[in-house]
Motif scaffolding. Structure first.
Motif, PDB file in Angstrom:
ATOM      1  N   ASN A  58      18.599 101.354  21.334  1.00 46.17           N
ATOM      2  CA  ASN A  58      17.597 101.216  20.271  1.00 46.17           C
ATOM      3  C   ASN A  58      17.484 102.508  19.463  1.00 46.17           C
ATOM      4  OD1 ASN A  58      17.001  98.555  21.004  1.00 46.17           O
ATOM      5  ND2 ASN A  58      15.444  99.201  22.480  1.00 46.17           N
TER       6      ASN A  58
ATOM      7  N   SER B  44      20.511 104.834   9.624  1.00 46.83           N
ATOM      8  CA  SER B  44      21.421 104.026  10.437  1.00 46.83           C
ATOM      9  C   SER B  44      20.742 103.640  11.751  1.00 46.83           C
ATOM     10  CB  SER B  44      22.721 104.796  10.734  1.00 46.83           C
ATOM     11  OG  SER B  44      22.453 105.925  11.542  1.00 46.83           O
ATOM     12  N   ARG B  45      21.302 102.610  12.394  1.00 56.17           N
ATOM     13  CA  ARG B  45      20.747 102.127  13.668  1.00 56.17           C
ATOM     14  C   ARG B  45      21.901 101.728  14.579  1.00 56.17           C
ATOM     15  NH1 ARG B  45      15.846  98.731  13.471  1.00 56.17           N
ATOM     16  NH2 ARG B  45      17.223  96.986  13.986  1.00 56.17           N
TER      17      ARG B  45
ATOM     18  N   SER C 171      15.167 107.229  20.062  1.00 56.92           N
ATOM     19  CA  SER C 171      16.022 106.468  20.968  1.00 56.92           C
ATOM     20  C   SER C 171      15.403 106.426  22.361  1.00 56.92           C
ATOM     21  CB  SER C 171      17.424 107.102  21.050  1.00 56.92           C
ATOM     22  OG  SER C 171      17.335 108.426  21.581  1.00 56.92           O
TER      23      SER C 171
ATOM     24  N   VAL D 220      15.104 105.879   7.221  1.00 54.51           N
ATOM     25  CA  VAL D 220      16.019 105.449   8.279  1.00 54.51           C
ATOM     26  C   VAL D 220      17.374 105.190   7.627  1.00 54.51           C
ATOM     27  CG1 VAL D 220      16.545 103.640   9.955  1.00 54.51           C
ATOM     28  CG2 VAL D 220      14.188 104.463   9.701  1.00 54.51           C
TER      29      VAL D 220
ATOM     30  N   GLU E 191      22.492  99.800  18.568  1.00 52.97           N
ATOM     31  CA  GLU E 191      21.854  99.202  19.740  1.00 52.97           C
ATOM     32  C   GLU E 191      22.129 100.035  20.993  1.00 52.97           C
ATOM     33  OE1 GLU E 191      22.672  95.113  20.345  1.00 52.97           O
ATOM     34  OE2 GLU E 191      21.951  94.509  18.364  1.00 52.97           O
TER      35      GLU E 191
ATOM     36  N   GLY F 226      16.976 111.310  15.452  1.00 51.97           N
ATOM     37  CA  GLY F 226      16.731 109.881  15.594  1.00 51.97           C
ATOM     38  C   GLY F 226      15.869 109.581  16.809  1.00 51.97           C
TER      39      GLY F 226
ATOM     40  N   VAL G  75      17.366 104.738  16.250  1.00 52.41           N
ATOM     41  CA  VAL G  75      16.949 104.674  14.855  1.00 52.41           C
ATOM     42  C   VAL G  75      17.072 106.083  14.274  1.00 52.41           C
ATOM     43  CG1 VAL G  75      15.045 104.174  13.278  1.00 52.41           C
ATOM     44  CG2 VAL G  75      15.380 102.752  15.317  1.00 52.41           C
TER      45      VAL G  75
ATOM     46  N   TRP H 244      12.493  99.711  17.223  1.00 51.75           N
ATOM     47  CA  TRP H 244      13.663  98.963  16.788  1.00 51.75           C
ATOM     48  C   TRP H 244      13.264  97.761  15.923  1.00 51.75           C
ATOM     49  CZ3 TRP H 244      18.769  99.707  16.654  1.00 51.75           C
ATOM     50  CH2 TRP H 244      19.598  98.601  16.448  1.00 51.75           C
TER      51      TRP H 244
END
Length: 211
Positions: free
Chosen positions: A153, A138-139, A168, A136, A141, A166, A155, A198
């Motif tokens: 959310n 980056s993340r 989501s 992972v 919201e 990612g 990821v 998340w």
């Protein structure tokens, strides 16, 4: 003559006794028939007169209802696919391309093997990552996905490609079109599954992609 005729037929008490014996014999015969199985063999009964636990359905096989109860009480599975073989070990996210499913995995408390915390289906976009091990990277919201859909959310993992991959959740609950000509790598989840991802996968969490 009347006295002689009466003496030749015996006393009234003897006649009643004979009738009583015949009646008792008949009752016993019918009671035996009622307790017999359809094939003519006796059915075992408990002292109360109810069929014993060994009673059969008349075919020599255990009663179907009792067998169903045994099956229900036996080993059960929840119907979820098992964790894929050769999918790494330790804390990780496992993503199976063919099954379109994710497993969130951590080491078991005793240190012997893995524990699957959650598994659920996902909905890929038009481009999928190659099988391999990633992290992972980056993340977010809440952002807008590469397909223009607001997502949350998010990821992202670092699969080398010109497409960003990612996990989501689309805020409108939609899923991507895998047949789209637009090259996008979003892997959509339902809202509750996205929350689990998340919470589970901070930056640096391994992501294992299997065929």
């Amino acid at each position: 003559m009347a006295r002689g005729s009466s003496g030749s037929h015996g006393s009234p008490g003897t006649f009643v006794t004979v009738l009583t014996a015949v009646a008792l014999a008949a009752v016993g015969f019918f009671a035996y028939q009622a307790s017999a199985a359809p094939d003519g063999s006796p059915v075992a009964t408990a002292p109360s007169g109810e069929p014993s636990p060994e009673a059969t359905d008349g075919t020599g096989s255990p009663d179907e209802g009792a067998q169903e109860e045994l099956d229900t009480d036996g080993d059960e599975t929840d119907g979820e696919p098992p964790l894929p073989a050769e999918s790494g070990d330790g804390l990780r996210v496992v993503y199976a391309l063919a099954d379109q499913r994710v497993w969130l995995v951590e080491p078991s408390d005793d240190g012997l093997g893995d524990t699957v915390l959650a598994t659920y289906p996902v909905y890929p976009s038009s481009v999928s990552p190659d099988p391999g091990s990633y992290l992972v990277s980056s993340r977010s919201e809440q952002i807008t996905g590469s397909d223009g859909v607001p997502i949350e959310n998010v990821v992202v993992f670092d699969a080398p490609s010109d497409v960003v991959f990612g996990f989501s959740t689309a805020t409108d609950g939609s899923t991507p079109d895998p047949g789209s000509e637009q090259r996008t790598g979003g892997i959509r989840q339902f809202a509750t599954d996205g929350e689990d991802m998340w919470e589970f996968a901070p930056v640096g969490t391994p992501v294992i992609v299997v065929p």
